[in-house]
Scaffold this motif. Structure first.
Motif, short mmCIF file in Angstrom:
data_model
loop_
_atom_site.label_atom_id
_atom_site.label_comp_id
_atom_site.label_asym_id
_atom_site.label_seq_id
_atom_site.Cartn_x
_atom_site.Cartn_y
_atom_site.Cartn_z
N GLU A 191 4.75 36.51 11.95
CA GLU A 191 3.62 35.97 10.98
C GLU A 191 2.28 36.67 11.81
N LYS A 192 2.25 36.43 13.22
CA LYS A 192 1.15 36.96 14.15
C LYS A 192 1.81 37.62 15.31
N VAL A 193 1.25 38.39 15.93
CA VAL A 193 1.51 38.94 17.11
C VAL A 193 0.47 39.29 18.04
N SER A 194 0.24 39.24 19.37
CA SER A 194 -0.75 39.32 20.24
C SER A 194 -0.43 40.55 20.97
N PRO A 195 -1.51 41.35 21.63
CA PRO A 195 -0.96 42.45 22.52
C PRO A 195 0.02 42.48 23.50
N PRO A 196 0.06 41.43 24.41
CA PRO A 196 1.02 41.45 25.33
C PRO A 196 2.47 41.51 24.77
N SER A 197 2.80 40.79 23.76
CA SER A 197 3.97 40.81 23.21
C SER A 197 4.38 42.05 22.41
N ILE A 202 7.96 46.85 22.48
CA ILE A 202 7.85 48.36 22.67
C ILE A 202 8.80 48.79 24.04
N GLN A 203 8.58 47.90 25.17
CA GLN A 203 9.31 48.31 26.51
C GLN A 203 10.96 47.93 26.41
N THR A 204 11.22 46.68 25.40
CA THR A 204 12.55 46.28 25.17
C THR A 204 13.26 46.84 23.97
N GLY A 205 12.44 47.99 23.36
CA GLY A 205 13.14 48.76 22.25
C GLY A 205 13.23 47.74 21.16
N VAL A 206 12.48 46.57 20.92
CA VAL A 206 12.47 45.94 19.59
C VAL A 206 11.53 46.77 18.61
N ILE A 207 10.49 47.35 19.15
CA ILE A 207 9.74 48.02 18.26
C ILE A 207 9.84 49.56 18.56
#
Ligand SMILES: Nc1ncnc2c1ncn2[C@@H]1O[C@H](COP(=O)(O)OP(=O)(O)O)[C@@H](O)[C@H]1O
Ligand SMILES: CC(=O)N[C@@H](CCC(=O)OP(=O)(O)O)C(=O)O
Length: 265
Positions: A191-197, A202-207
């Motif tokens: 629903e919401k996401v902030s910069p550190p996440s 990206i680092q963990t290949g989820v995005i």
């Protein structure tokens, strides 16, 4: 106060945009909101490339663009996709005007890195020109191409172009319409996401893939003061609704608010 909204239509959703998108563009525009539409067209470019026997190659979501590919990018974006969107808006009685970032040097650009060929990043947005278009009461529909001082045209990722335009215009909202309900993590839409996440995902290949330039552009917009940034599904009627999709927010908030379950692929 007069609102300004930048809507980015992803190539993934172009063919499947819900009719509500056009109706809501009309409503927003008629009620005095300034509407700017920026579009991509990745699948249309890839289709043209494949017809020419060329294999599309991407590096971190950006298309490697040689001379021949650049011609196809211009054909697909400034020709095919741009006119397709404009005609659909005009059918809905929106005074849409199709242009590309080359026209009036709307998007000044420079090369990102030699390995990507003619892929550009925006160095300047011609805000005066856009203001003039908007002050006519027109809705600019912008293909994500840029141009440098020498007249060299560049292929610009449309998420990046949309963010740069939103930032330059000081938009109230940036809405990125794609073919997914938002950012998916473990089969659920955030629903919401902030910069550190975002960085972590990206680092963990989820995005991955095309979602990378999307979230990076969203982050840039957030840092430059755009207060509402959302990634929504343009296939659905409720893309414009408050709370639809994933909202990119500045504070560290709970990221596990589920807005919908993603059907297994
Ligand atoms: N974590 C993620 N959540 C949602 N989509 C993701 C994620 N990681 C990668 N993607 C992919 O990103 C795609 C959207 O990017 P892209 O195809 O470039 O869309 P557009 O043409 O709308 O810009 C989705 O269709 C999905 O396959
Ligand atoms: C440099 C770069 O990658 N440019 C993109 C431009 C189109 C685009 O961004 O289309 P979507 O909105 O469908 O992703 C490309 O060539 O595909």
């Amino acid at each position: 106060m007069e609102q300004l909204v930048v809507l980015k239509v992803g190539g993934s959703v172009l063919e499947r945009l819900h009719p509500a998108f056009f109706a809501q563009c009309f409503e927003a525009w008629r009620s005095g909101t300034k509407v700017v539409i920026v579009h991509g067209g990745g699948p249309a470019i890839s289709e043209l490339m494949e017809k020419q026997g060329k294999k599309p190659t991407f590096v971190k979501g950006r298309r490697v663009t040689d001379d021949e590919t650049l011609s196809l990018v211009q054909m697909a974006l400034a020709g095919q996709v741009n006119k397709q969107l404009v005609t659909r808006l005009i059918k809905q009685h929106v005074a849409a005007i199709g242009i590309s970032g080359v026209d009036l040097e709307l998007l000044k650009a420079e090369q990102v890195e030699p390995e990507l060929g003619y892929v550009g990043r925006v160095t300047d947005v011609n805000v005066d020109a856009l203001d003039q278009v908007l002050s006519q009461g027109w809705v600019p529909v912008i293909a994500s191409l840029g141009v440098d001082e020498s007249g060299q045209v560049y292929n610009i990722n449309a998420d990046e172009a949309a963010a740069d335009i939103a930032i330059a215009l000081g938009a109230d909202q940036l809405v990125l319409l794609s073919d997914v309900d938002g950012i998916c993590v473990d089969g659920r839409v955030l629903e919401k996401v902030s910069p550190p996440s975002i960085e972590r995902y990206i680092q963990t290949g989820v995005i991955t893939g095309g979602m990378i330039p999307k979230v990076r552009s969203a982050l840039q917009s957030l840092y430059k003061g755009i207060s509402v940034i959302r990634i929504v599904n343009g296939v659905h009627a409720d893309a414009f609704k408050q709370g639809a999709g994933t909202c990119i927010v500045n504070e560290e908030v709970i990221e596990h608010g589920v807005v919908s379950n993603v059907p297994p692929s």
